[in-house]
Design an enzyme around this catalytic site. Structure first.
Site, PDB file in Angstrom:
ATOM      1  N   GLU A 162       0.850  -1.185   0.000  1.00 27.98           N
ATOM      2  CA  GLU A 162       0.000   0.000   0.000  1.00 27.98           C
ATOM      3  C   GLU A 162       0.892   1.242   0.000  1.00 27.98           C
ATOM      4  O   GLU A 162       1.835   1.299   0.785  1.00 27.98           O
ATOM      5  CB  GLU A 162      -0.913   0.040   1.238  1.00 27.98           C
ATOM      6  CG  GLU A 162      -1.923   1.181   1.137  1.00 27.98           C
ATOM      7  CD  GLU A 162      -2.907   1.228   2.309  1.00 27.98           C
ATOM      8  OE1 GLU A 162      -2.850   0.354   3.194  1.00 27.98           O
ATOM      9  OE2 GLU A 162      -3.718   2.145   2.319  1.00 27.98           O
ATOM     10  N   GLY A 184       3.226   2.420  10.698  1.00 31.17           N
ATOM     11  CA  GLY A 184       3.019   1.654  11.921  1.00 31.17           C
ATOM     12  C   GLY A 184       2.824   0.178  11.644  1.00 31.17           C
ATOM     13  O   GLY A 184       3.451  -0.674  12.262  1.00 31.17           O
ATOM     14  N   MET A 215       0.537  -2.819   8.700  1.00 32.97           N
ATOM     15  CA  MET A 215      -0.170  -2.965   7.432  1.00 32.97           C
ATOM     16  C   MET A 215      -1.086  -4.175   7.480  1.00 32.97           C
ATOM     17  O   MET A 215      -0.681  -5.271   7.862  1.00 32.97           O
ATOM     18  CB  MET A 215       0.864  -3.103   6.303  1.00 32.97           C
ATOM     19  CG  MET A 215       0.260  -3.271   4.930  1.00 32.97           C
ATOM     20  SD  MET A 215      -0.710  -1.807   4.444  1.00 32.97           S
ATOM     21  CE  MET A 215      -1.964  -2.597   3.460  1.00 32.97           C
ATOM     22  N   ASN A 275      -2.412  -6.358   5.453  1.00 34.00           N
ATOM     23  CA  ASN A 275      -2.470  -7.381   4.403  1.00 34.00           C
ATOM     24  C   ASN A 275      -3.341  -8.567   4.821  1.00 34.00           C
ATOM     25  O   ASN A 275      -3.253  -9.047   5.941  1.00 34.00           O
ATOM     26  CB  ASN A 275      -1.061  -7.902   4.105  1.00 34.00           C
ATOM     27  CG  ASN A 275      -0.046  -6.797   4.032  1.00 34.00           C
ATOM     28  OD1 ASN A 275      -0.143  -5.941   3.177  1.00 34.00           O
ATOM     29  ND2 ASN A 275       0.894  -6.793   4.954  1.00 34.00           N
ATOM     30  N   GLU A 303      -5.482  -2.792  12.752  1.00 35.48           N
ATOM     31  CA  GLU A 303      -5.172  -3.636  11.580  1.00 35.48           C
ATOM     32  C   GLU A 303      -6.144  -4.807  11.505  1.00 35.48           C
ATOM     33  O   GLU A 303      -6.579  -5.196  10.423  1.00 35.48           O
ATOM     34  CB  GLU A 303      -3.720  -4.141  11.635  1.00 35.48           C
ATOM     35  CG  GLU A 303      -2.659  -3.058  11.768  1.00 35.48           C
ATOM     36  CD  GLU A 303      -2.787  -1.920  10.784  1.00 35.48           C
ATOM     37  OE1 GLU A 303      -3.277  -2.133   9.661  1.00 35.48           O
ATOM     38  OE2 GLU A 303      -2.422  -0.772  11.141  1.00 35.48           O
ATOM     39  N   HIS A 335      -9.446  -3.740  10.050  1.00 35.62           N
ATOM     40  CA  HIS A 335      -9.389  -3.533   8.594  1.00 35.62           C
ATOM     41  C   HIS A 335      -9.865  -4.768   7.829  1.00 35.62           C
ATOM     42  O   HIS A 335     -10.236  -4.654   6.660  1.00 35.62           O
ATOM     43  CB  HIS A 335      -7.955  -3.229   8.150  1.00 35.62           C
ATOM     44  CG  HIS A 335      -7.618  -1.766   8.072  1.00 35.62           C
ATOM     45  ND1 HIS A 335      -8.451  -0.831   7.517  1.00 35.62           N
ATOM     46  CD2 HIS A 335      -6.494  -1.088   8.448  1.00 35.62           C
ATOM     47  CE1 HIS A 335      -7.867   0.361   7.563  1.00 35.62           C
ATOM     48  NE2 HIS A 335      -6.679   0.235   8.129  1.00 35.62           N
TER      49      HIS A 335
END
Ligand code: B3K
Ligand code: ZN
Length: 883
Positions: free
Chosen positions: A133, A273, A275, A277, A310, A313
């Site tokens: 990203e 910080g 991600m 994925n 995270e 998300h």
């Protein structure tokens, strides 16, 4: 100027990135539904074969244009197994003869070990890892690298078995085995179609801890946290946080995890910080590792919040993703709101809200009031990495919070359910989100949506007028122009307020146009000027305004100092109560600042210092909340309130206020400090943390008094955890105590093998209030342990200094500006994304006094004079110069 040239396709197009516009959005011309990636990893390079199944839209005779990064070597291109004609542009790969669809095979070669941008596939320590990203995937293979292209991924990784025993990617492991010559492989498949920015790969010599979570519907999920084997003892807090996040999302939103495996990897070199994925979150070590010896209580909270963020998300970002990067706040604002609520539920809701407000005031408001102001949904950008901002994230979360308040918790949950029912598996827009909320609640949000498109912080002015028994409350809103937006339309916002009668009791007078709820009366502000009449308000009752910080605005009101001191004692709303203290403190510090600027004696009245007396008297106050009430607004926030910023005088005035408090309340502070010191050993529970919070704040006051030297030294020596140790170190670092050198040296010795702790050693010196800090920071930038290549180390020294130490950065010599400009140019050659994130403080020149202003502008010109400047830094430095 450049925009036009670029759009007309002049020379600049080849050289610089084109500014792109939300209004120009078009659906993708190439759509990939399935991709198989084979990675052959070596110490010298990596070879990648990407085989995609694609279809095309539009003019099928036109060549296929794919995004291709500057670090990518194209080895071969085949269409349906046959070599295809292709050509390379600066940022593209053009393939001839693609027709309506088929199979595209691209072989690329890259050098992960030379990738200092930390985007795409790179190496951190010995391990291989990825960050895709926003546009990193194009540094791995040529691809339609945009979030509205969602494909199923199958991945094979081949690597040396001794140096890379662990091979990870998204989804589920499906095969693994040996290959001879010391090499091995693993294969992974992710059943969920995803945008390329959520692709991830990790290969390295990692240890891990394992746990399990059983979802509400009975799925048993394996949870792993991978890290350098030396760090495995610092992963437990993250694992517990992960399980709490998974439970919370089920309880609050009915959202379950959807794979059998959830992996987290800790990486030492990482731009951001963490991600999100799919199934393989990659974390900056700073945001996952925690032990009492290495992490403060704040670090513990931050790990919990980021683990939650995270994880959340997975639904808000991954299952439903963004149509284009202008919609970034669709996933980020919403997910920050979700992580804030999670943290509020795990700890103290009141204290969490104050932390969030502080971030807005000290970081987002300055951004909104400066040359880099942009709406929550930007409508143009050159480099999307420059828009991962506090506006998109934190103001974006406030926008969601306001919707939540306007429609209520129940309708909000219905809106979320509707959003997932409509859009699961899709790439959508902020308008789609607002439509789900509007449809679920029946509320018209059309005016409300201006929060997405208009930048700038509204100023609300609230005044009262009594007519007989009634009080008319008038609210006016005004938003100053921001770059590119000269005229602002009024915002629709929730304004929550209450009334406190003279006996300290809450009252709920009947109101026209408002609605009483448990936490106060909700007024919906929509006009530039609007009045609300409260009936039969007893004489002397005081209004409690903007409860819960119900809208991200600056508030001006006709509340007197007496009113504020009264609210500080009696208001039941924690935000409004704290805000009363903050307002008194601002008045006091700014009063002293004005006197210093004009060469007058300091004003005789000290409204905040006076009000503090009642706080020490109130034995029922939660120690953590008392600490919040005693914490003065920071210098950046205070500076925002000055017409013309005089950083030196402001600093002196704030110091004088702190000294005044320490002198007046020394006895109370000392007694309270002594009573809070732990009797037993270290604990992580709420009460122990609250006690540390207050004791460590009081230590900073007491360090200013005679005997402070010995007290701080004793505190340092007694510390059995990082929270206490760093509190003492910070007091020492601010001081000229005799023990200063020895304690700083001791801390260095203890931390030199713990990168995250060593970062603290740099940061504490960079934020020192001593007058020689700018020279010291320069000196530290030459320290053997300092490096521009590791983003954490860089930020610990440079960002701490330029963003958190206003007086130091604005040293009258101008050395702070010069140091930052030189650092930006040096970092730009290594990692432009990180270099660009350092620019903002130099851009705030417009509000600074003239002598410093000239030096700041010189430093910006010095940056822009660099012929090889990256697009990242150029975009921000050019905007900053314009003001
Ligand atoms: N989505 C990532 C940020 C990626 C930054 C790219 N430059 C972390 C997060 O917000 O969760
Ligand atoms: Zn996020």
């Amino acid at each position: 100027m450049m925009d036009q040239a670029v759009r007309n396709g002049t020379e600049a197009q080849a050289e610089h990135k084109v500014e792109i516009f939300l209004a120009d959005y078009e659906p993708p011309k190439t759509v990939v539904t399935d991709i198989r990636l084979v990675f052959c990893l070596f110490d010298t390079h990596a070879d990648i074969t990407a085989t995609s199944t694609f279809t095309r839209n539009g003019d099928l005779a036109a060549p296929m244009v794919l995004d291709a990064g500057d670090m990518l070597e194209i080895v071969s291109v085949k269409l349906d197994g046959v070599a295809a004609r292709h050509s390379r542009g600066k940022r593209t790969l053009t393939v001839e003869g693609a027709g309506a669809g088929g199979t595209l095979e691209i072989v690329t070669r890259i050098k992960p070990q030379d990738n200092t941008k930390l985007e795409g596939l790179y190496r951190s320590g010995g391990m291989f890892c990825t960050q895709c990203e926003a546009e990193g995937f194009r540094q791995i293979t040529a691809f339609p690298d945009r979030p509205d292209v969602m494909a199923r991924y199958a991945v094979r990784i081949e690597a040396d078995k001794a140096s890379c025993p662990v091979l990870l990617s998204n989804g589920n492991p499906v095969a693994s085995g040996g290959l001879g010559e010391g090499r091995h492989f693993a294969e992974w498949e992710d059943p969920f179609p995803k945008p390329s920015y959520l692709f991830a790969l990790v290969a390295g010599d990692l240890g891990h801890i394992t746990d399990h979570f059983t979802t509400a519907s009975g799925r048993r999920v394996t949870l792993n946290i991978y890290a350098d084997p030396r760090d495995l003892d610092k992963c437990d807090h993250a694992m517990e946080s992960l399980k709490r996040s998974m439970r919370w999302d089920e309880e609050v939103y009915g959202l379950e995890y959807d794979l059998d495996l959830f992996n987290i990897v800790a990486v030492g070199d990482f731009n951001m910080g963490a991600m999100e994925n799919k199934g393989l979150n990659v974390f900056n070590t700073k945001c996952v590792l925690a032990s009492p010896e290495t992490a403060t209580d704040r670090d513990y909270d931050s790990v919990e919040g980021i683990i939650g963020h995270e994880y959340f998300h997975n639904w808000t970002g991954n299952r439903v993703t963004c149509r284009d990067w202008f919609q970034l706040s669709l996933k980020e604002g919403l997910t920050v709101f979700r992580d804030q609520e999670f943290s509020a539920d795990m700890g103290s809701r009141a204290v969490k809200r104050l932390d969030d407000v502080r971030i807005l005031r000290s970081h987002q408001f300055p951004e909104d009031g400066g040359p880099l102001a942009h709406p929550v949904r930007p409508d143009r950008y050159v480099e999307i990495n420059n828009f991962y901002t506090v506006t998109v994230y934190n103001k974006g979360a406030e926008v969601i919070r306001m919707m939540h308040r306007l429609i209520g918790a129940e309708a909000f949950r219905k809106g979320m359910d509707l959003y997932f029912a409509r859009h699961d598996g899709q790439a959508v827009t902020c308008d789609d989100f607002a439509a789900a909320m509007a449809d679920a609640s029946g509320k018209d949000l059309s005016q409300f949506k201006r929060w997405y498109s208009q930048a700038g912080t509204p100023v609300l002015s609230v005044s009262r007028a009594r007519t007989g028994n009634d009080v008319i409350v008038t609210i006016e809103q005004e938003t100053a122009p921001t770059p590119g937006q000269p005229v602002k339309e009024p915002f629709h916002m929730p304004f929550l307020m209450g009334w406190v009668a003279t006996d300290g009791q809450a009252i709920t007078p009947v109101v026209t146009g408002g609605d009483w709820r448990e936490d106060g009366c909700l007024l919906e502000v929509r006009e530039g000027r609007q009045s609300f009449t409260f009936k039969d308000v007893p004489e002397g009752a005081v209004p409690s305004l903007l409860r819960g910080f119900s809208a991200p605005v600056r508030l001006k009101s006709d509340l007197t100092r007496e009113d504020l001191a009264f609210l500080l004692r009696y208001d039941s709303d924690p935000f409004a109560r704290w805000e009363a203290a903050q307002t008194l403190a601002r008045d006091q510090v700014l009063g002293v600042t004005a006197a210093l600027i004009e060469g007058r004696n300091a004003p005789a009245d000290t409204p905040f210092s006076d009000a503090v007396e009642s706080l020490f008297a109130d034995k029922a106050l939660d120690p953590a909340f008392l600490a919040e009430l005693l914490t003065l607004p920071g210098e950046v926030e205070l500076g925002q309130m000055m017409e013309v910023l005089e950083p030196g005088h402001l600093h002196e005035a704030r110091e004088a206020t702190l000294n005044d408090l320490a002198t007046r309340y020394e006895a109370e502070m000392r007694a309270r400090y002594d009573s809070l010191r732990p009797k037993g050993g270290y604990k992580q529970d709420g009460a122990a943390r609250a006690a540390r919070r207050l004791a460590n704040l009081l230590l900073q006051f007491l360090a200013r008094r005679p005997g402070g030297d010995a007290l701080v030294k004793a505190h340092y020596e007694a510390a059995d955890n990082m929270t206490d140790r760093i509190a003492a170190l910070s007091a020492v670092s601010d001081s000229d105590f005799a023990c200063r050198g020895a304690i700083l040296a001791d801390f260095y010795e203890r931390s030199k093998d713990e990168p995250l702790v060593l970062d603290k050693w740099f940061a504490v010196q960079a934020t020192s209030r001593r007058g020689d800090t700018v020279q010291k920071v320069r000196e530290l930038s030459r320290h053997p342990a300092f490096t521009l290549k590791n983003p954490n180390r860089l930020r610990s020294l440079v960002s701490s200094f330029t963003m958190l130490n206003q007086a130091g950065f604005h040293d009258p010599s101008g050395q702070g500006y010069r140091f930052l400009a030189e650092t930006i140019l040096a970092v730009d050659k290594i990692n432009p994304l990180i270099a660009a994130r350092l620019v903002a403080p130099l851009g705030r020149w417009a509000r600074v006094e003239p002598a410093r202003q000239a030096m700041m502008l010189d430093s910006l010109r010095f940056i822009l004079d660099e012929p090889k400047l990256s697009d990242d830094v150029r975009e921000l430095a050019a905007k900053s110069l314009k003001g």
